[in-house]
Design an enzyme around this catalytic site. Structure first.
Site, mmCIF file in Angstrom:
data_model
loop_
_atom_site.group_PDB
_atom_site.id
_atom_site.type_symbol
_atom_site.label_atom_id
_atom_site.label_comp_id
_atom_site.label_asym_id
_atom_site.label_seq_id
_atom_site.Cartn_x
_atom_site.Cartn_y
_atom_site.Cartn_z
ATOM 1 N N HIS A 95 4.828 -1.730 15.288
ATOM 2 C CA HIS A 95 3.601 -1.752 14.493
ATOM 3 C C HIS A 95 2.774 -2.973 14.901
ATOM 4 O O HIS A 95 3.322 -3.962 15.415
ATOM 5 C CB HIS A 95 3.945 -1.837 13.003
ATOM 6 C CG HIS A 95 4.410 -0.553 12.407
ATOM 7 N ND1 HIS A 95 4.472 -0.326 11.056
ATOM 8 C CD2 HIS A 95 4.828 0.601 12.989
ATOM 9 C CE1 HIS A 95 4.907 0.895 10.827
ATOM 10 N NE2 HIS A 95 5.140 1.478 11.979
ATOM 11 N N GLU A 141 1.404 -5.404 13.191
ATOM 12 C CA GLU A 141 1.795 -6.677 12.587
ATOM 13 C C GLU A 141 3.058 -7.232 13.240
ATOM 14 O O GLU A 141 3.174 -8.431 13.496
ATOM 15 C CB GLU A 141 2.084 -6.519 11.089
ATOM 16 C CG GLU A 141 0.945 -5.968 10.250
ATOM 17 C CD GLU A 141 1.067 -4.466 10.072
ATOM 18 O OE1 GLU A 141 1.224 -3.746 11.078
ATOM 19 O OE2 GLU A 141 0.987 -4.007 8.936
ATOM 20 N N CYS A 174 3.096 -1.803 5.688
ATOM 21 C CA CYS A 174 4.216 -0.965 5.234
ATOM 22 C C CYS A 174 5.361 -1.897 4.797
ATOM 23 O O CYS A 174 5.276 -3.116 4.975
ATOM 24 C CB CYS A 174 4.661 -0.065 6.388
ATOM 25 S SG CYS A 174 5.630 -0.921 7.656
ATOM 26 N N CYS A 200 6.618 -4.218 7.698
ATOM 27 C CA CYS A 200 5.708 -5.301 8.088
ATOM 28 C C CYS A 200 5.537 -6.314 6.958
ATOM 29 O O CYS A 200 5.447 -7.517 7.215
ATOM 30 C CB CYS A 200 4.388 -4.716 8.566
ATOM 31 S SG CYS A 200 4.611 -3.802 10.113
#
Lengths: 160, 160
Positions: free
Chosen positions: A56, A58, A86, A89
């Site tokens: 992801h 992040e 999410c 993260c």
């Protein structure tokens, strides 16, 4: 330049990262990490390209920032991300002790900063964050809804 | 061999991973990922050595498993980990769609599977997990309490 203007400036850079994801067919989500007014790390969603579940925006930016600072503690940094983080993260933000998080659009289906949970503001964890939401949220959200609309259209055309 | 015996066998391998962490002065937490009765990935906590906030045992094992299977979807796998996962690792388990998680000791201060949250069993997320806890929990927990006791002793001696 006041804090809101500065936040908008760095969110634009996170949006630029998100667009890099979009260009290669990835869900457009981007992040940058800033320290002392300088961008020290960037990242964008690469899940399909990498076939790695944890890539992801992040998480990539956090790992780059650790490398840049030579430390797992990302003190005095701000993370900018186009979509509400999410659980993974949000957890990585806690683990890396990032003191401030600015995000664009809310994620009502999976967001763990405000929507489903407030993981960054739970005094039982060993770290809490200052959170600012809604910075350029229309632009951040629009980018995602356009992406998914085009994806649905493409799938529909393929079926016909 | 029944399921419990098999779980103990793989948890022993996760404990072996945790011991590798301990050997280099890291908090002893280890993980393995199993598919069709075979270990496809292993990992242990490397936070201090790597100075990378996301190098928890589970996250390393998940990334290795994605590489091994060439997919971000870790279908039909079981993750064994010596300690109840934190929010980041619980989130990574959801992201990688691991269907079954077995952990050893509970983490009352940060665990997000049973202790503080039940992130792996929230129907609002797009994935839920079968969870088994308490497999070799005494051994897993003892390893951690011994590590922290020795660390406190060492610090005390350094101060004297």
């Amino acid at each position: 330049m006041d804090v809101f203007e500065q936040d908008c400036q760095f969110m634009r850079m996170a949006i630029e990262e998100a667009k890099k994801a979009e260009t290669i067919g990835e869900v457009p989500i981007g992040a940058v990490i800033v320290k002392d007014g300088n961008v020290i790390a960037k990242g964008y969603n690469l899940r399909e390209t990498s076939q790695n579940a944890v890539t992801h925006a992040e998480l990539s930016a956090i790992q780059d920032a650790c490398k840049a600072l030579g430390s797992w503690r990302l003190e005095e940094t701000t993370l900018y991300v186009t979509l509400e983080p999410c659980p993974m993260c949000a957890g990585a933000i806690l683990q890396s002790r990032i003191p401030r998080v600015v995000y664009g659009a809310r994620d009502p289906k999976g967001g763990c900063v405000d929507s489903l949970y407030r993981l960054l503001n739970d005094p039982r964890f060993n770290h809490e964050c200052e959170v600012a939401e809604g910075v350029l949220s229309d632009e951040c959200g629009q980018m995602l809804s356009t992406f998914f609309r085009n994806l649905r259209l493409k799938k529909k055309q393929e079926r016909q």
